[in-house]
Design an enzyme around this catalytic site. Structure first.
Site, PDB file in Angstrom:
ATOM      1  N   SER A 198       0.821  -1.194   0.000  1.00 45.02           N
ATOM      2  CA  SER A 198       0.000   0.000   0.000  1.00 45.02           C
ATOM      3  C   SER A 198       0.865   1.259   0.000  1.00 45.02           C
ATOM      4  O   SER A 198       1.638   1.479  -0.916  1.00 45.02           O
ATOM      5  CB  SER A 198      -0.976  -0.027   1.185  1.00 45.02           C
ATOM      6  OG  SER A 198      -1.920   1.005   1.101  1.00 45.02           O
ATOM      7  N   ASP A 240      -2.778   6.429  -3.689  1.00 44.12           N
ATOM      8  CA  ASP A 240      -1.576   5.760  -3.199  1.00 44.12           C
ATOM      9  C   ASP A 240      -1.167   4.653  -4.176  1.00 44.12           C
ATOM     10  O   ASP A 240      -1.875   4.386  -5.142  1.00 44.12           O
ATOM     11  CB  ASP A 240      -1.799   5.246  -1.769  1.00 44.12           C
ATOM     12  CG  ASP A 240      -2.757   4.075  -1.685  1.00 44.12           C
ATOM     13  OD1 ASP A 240      -3.526   3.861  -2.633  1.00 44.12           O
ATOM     14  OD2 ASP A 240      -2.743   3.366  -0.655  1.00 44.12           O
ATOM     15  N   ASP A 294      -5.930   2.136  -3.408  1.00 38.47           N
ATOM     16  CA  ASP A 294      -7.095   1.923  -2.549  1.00 38.47           C
ATOM     17  C   ASP A 294      -7.373   3.126  -1.640  1.00 38.47           C
ATOM     18  O   ASP A 294      -8.389   3.161  -0.956  1.00 38.47           O
ATOM     19  CB  ASP A 294      -6.983   0.632  -1.733  1.00 38.47           C
ATOM     20  CG  ASP A 294      -5.815   0.605  -0.760  1.00 38.47           C
ATOM     21  OD1 ASP A 294      -5.012   1.565  -0.751  1.00 38.47           O
ATOM     22  OD2 ASP A 294      -5.699  -0.381  -0.008  1.00 38.47           O
TER      23      ASP A 294
END
Length: 579
Positions: free
Chosen positions: A147, A306, A310
């Site tokens: 992430s 990002d 998400d």
């Protein structure tokens, strides 16, 4: 010899050890602290999977820890699901170092069990993986991503057959299965060429993307006439070196937003995220280049996703004409109000908005004004996905889900937070308010005037390594053993201990059960519509403290928030100092 030293010796003497990992072990062979940190524990499952620093050792992300995790997942699926081999598993990956390699390694291990895999030919966003699980009807999904973590990280997220992240009950069973694999260095796998020959590896091109874009097209709240017209909104978009470029630009194009300026320096995937200190739209420095381009183009809205797309950050002009990034809570409240104000209440049965317990209470106030019930979940979008899945049986209707950390879901064709969906809805919302003569900050003022001056904040303390983990445990144990009676001079009304699932109502000296899964978290509900919540991060070596207030006006809210933060910082500092 300690246990970690024995494991290190096993790795160091393993003849077929990956040459890069062998080189790394040789480099740190005289650094006992570094070796201990790499081998003292196994990299554990956190938020839906595991995430860690790349490198050698069982406490690192590498081909061996990935193979062991996939081996456990394969055995879990075969024991708990039906038709696993034919339904298969879909795998996607982002722009990080080793992401594609880990995706292929996952396929190689699954293939050794005869489980078919569908692997994207090139990088894709996390929400597309969630959608792909549902579209292909696979038994599970794997997303290789860390992430918004720093470049030295990578991760491994697992999705169940609904397209949602695995929940704790599933994670516990997978962990049990993983732990039955005694030696991570000798996990069985097939070669990629053998998988392809046997039809066990299916490379995915753009079929999934096109199906997703079609659903995205029909998600809009605009009328057909507005949908079809070419809009004059000026947009700047940065994917922050990640995966969102294709879907966001195509999504905006099919909604007839032609004026999209791309931050070219950040459009290309880059595992080092070389133009930002952190590829996280929560940290406003990530918008530096977007703001520069926004000034040149006089943009109405800046969008930043990002690396695995998400999370969405949005910046617009404030009252002084400067670009300012909306907080996750502010954008969530605006999106919720826009969606509900453009939704026919007769269409939905038992409409529900879902938020996490550390997200703004402004969301609840907005939902109530539209006769929509709010459901609270623990932190982590996996719990929002779980709630949506339950609606099929309960007859409730999902309207919107969000969390303060820039995660939003508008339509349930995906079951995880989706920055692509959120980018589309934020853009059409900005267009709507522009036609009313307002920026999004001015629209937010309308909501605060109506519902109250809600304001939230979050602070975090990074405590790395074994010692840091012990310090985080010490803080939580102390807060749990000696619950606070007041914070910053504001009396505590309720203490919520999520590890024991108990809520204490202080005035009545009475306990209630919290109907949520257990988690290492403490929340204090204070007088004056204030609250404080303390929890360790599930993905980073941090302890986080969340705050929420509702003041008489902006200045009152800011003062209360600052006082809460100062007090909690001192409390944590005192605990660490053993005072």
């Amino acid at each position: 010899m300690s246990n970690w030293e024995a494991i290190y010796q096993k790795w160091e003497s393993f003849e077929d050890l990956d040459k890069d990992l062998k080189t790394e072990l040789h480099t740190i062979k005289d650094n006992k602290h570094a070796l201990e940190d790499a081998f003292y524990k196994e990299l554990t499952f956190g938020t839906g999977g595991m995430r860690g620093v790349l490198g050698a050792g069982i406490n690192r992300m590498n081909v061996y820890t990935v193979r062991k995790a996939v081996n456990g997942l394969a055995n879990y699926l075969l024991a708990n699901q039906v038709n696993v081999r034919d339904r298969g598993v879909v795998i996607a990956y982002d722009s990080r170092n080793m992401s594609k390699e880990f995706a292929v390694e996952s396929a190689k291990v699954l293939g050794s069990y005869g489980i078919k895999t569908h692997v994207f030919e090139s990088l894709r966003p996390t929400p597309l993986l969630s959608f792909a699980v549902r579209y292909l009807r696979t038994v599970a999904g794997i997303m290789i991503t860390a992430s918004h973590n720093p470049p030295e990280y990578n991760g491994f997220k697992v999705y169940n057959e609904t397209g949602a992240q695995i929940v704790p009950e599933e994670a516990n069973l997978i962990i049990e299965s993983i732990q039955k694999t005694e030696d991570e260095l000798t996990v069985p796998f097939l070669k990629k060429e053998e998988l392809e020959e046997k039809g066990l590896l299916n490379w995915l091109s753009y079929e999934i993307d096109n199906a997703y874009l079609e659903r995205l097209y029909h998600m809009t709240k605009m009328s057909e006439a507005v949908h079809q017209e070419e809009k004059d909104l000026q947009i700047v978009f940065t994917p922050l070196h990640g995966t969102a470029y294709n879907l966001v630009t195509k999504g905006l194009e099919q909604l007839n937003f032609p004026n999209v300026a791309i931050v070219k320096e950040q459009a290309e995937p880059d595992a080092m995220f070389s133009t930002v200190a952190s590829p996280n739209p929560e940290e406003h420095q990530a918008f530096t280049m977007a703001i520069e381009l926004g000034k040149k183009t006089d943009a109405d809205i800046l969008l930043g996703t990002d690396p695995d797309a998400d999370r969405l950050g949005v910046a617009v002009k404030n009252k002084t004409g400067e670009y300012q990034v909306l907080t996750g809570n502010q954008l969530g409240a605006l999106l919720l109000d826009y969606i509900l104000s453009h939704t026919n209440p007769q269409v939905y049965q038992n409409p529900r908005m879902i938020k996490t317990v550390v997200s703004t209470e402004l969301g609840r106030a907005i939902a109530e004004s539209y006769d929509v019930k709010t459901l609270d979940t623990l932190t982590g979008f996996k719990f929002i996905g779980e709630k949506i899945n339950q609606f099929d049986a309960t007859g409730e209707t999902f309207i919107f889900g969000f969390e303060e950390s820039y995660g939003y879901l508008i339509s349930s064709f995906a079951r995880d937070k989706d920055a692509v969906q959120a980018a589309m809805m934020a853009t059409e919302m900005a267009h709507y308010w522009k036609k009313q003569g307002k920026t999004l900050f001015e629209a937010l003022d309308v909501l605060l005037e109506k519902h109250g001056y809600f304001l939230e904040g979050m602070s975090s303390l990074t405590l790395k390594g074994k010692e840091g983990s012990e310090q985080i445990t010490k803080i939580m144990d102390e807060i749990r053993s000696n619950p606070l009676q007041e914070i910053a001079g504001i009396k505590v009304e309720q203490v919520e201990n999520y590890l024991t699932s108990e809520r204490i109502l202080m005035a009545e000296a009475r306990k209630e059960t919290i109907d949520l899964p257990q988690e290492n978290m403490m929340k204090f509900i204070l007088e004056e519509d204030a609250w404080v919540c303390l929890r360790p991060s599930g993905t980073e070596p941090k302890i986080k403290c969340y705050y929420g207030v509702r003041g008489k006006d902006k200045e009152d809210s800011e003062a209360k928030l600052a006082s809460l933060k100062e007090t909690m910082d001192q409390i944590i500092s005192d605990i660490l100092a053993n005072k």
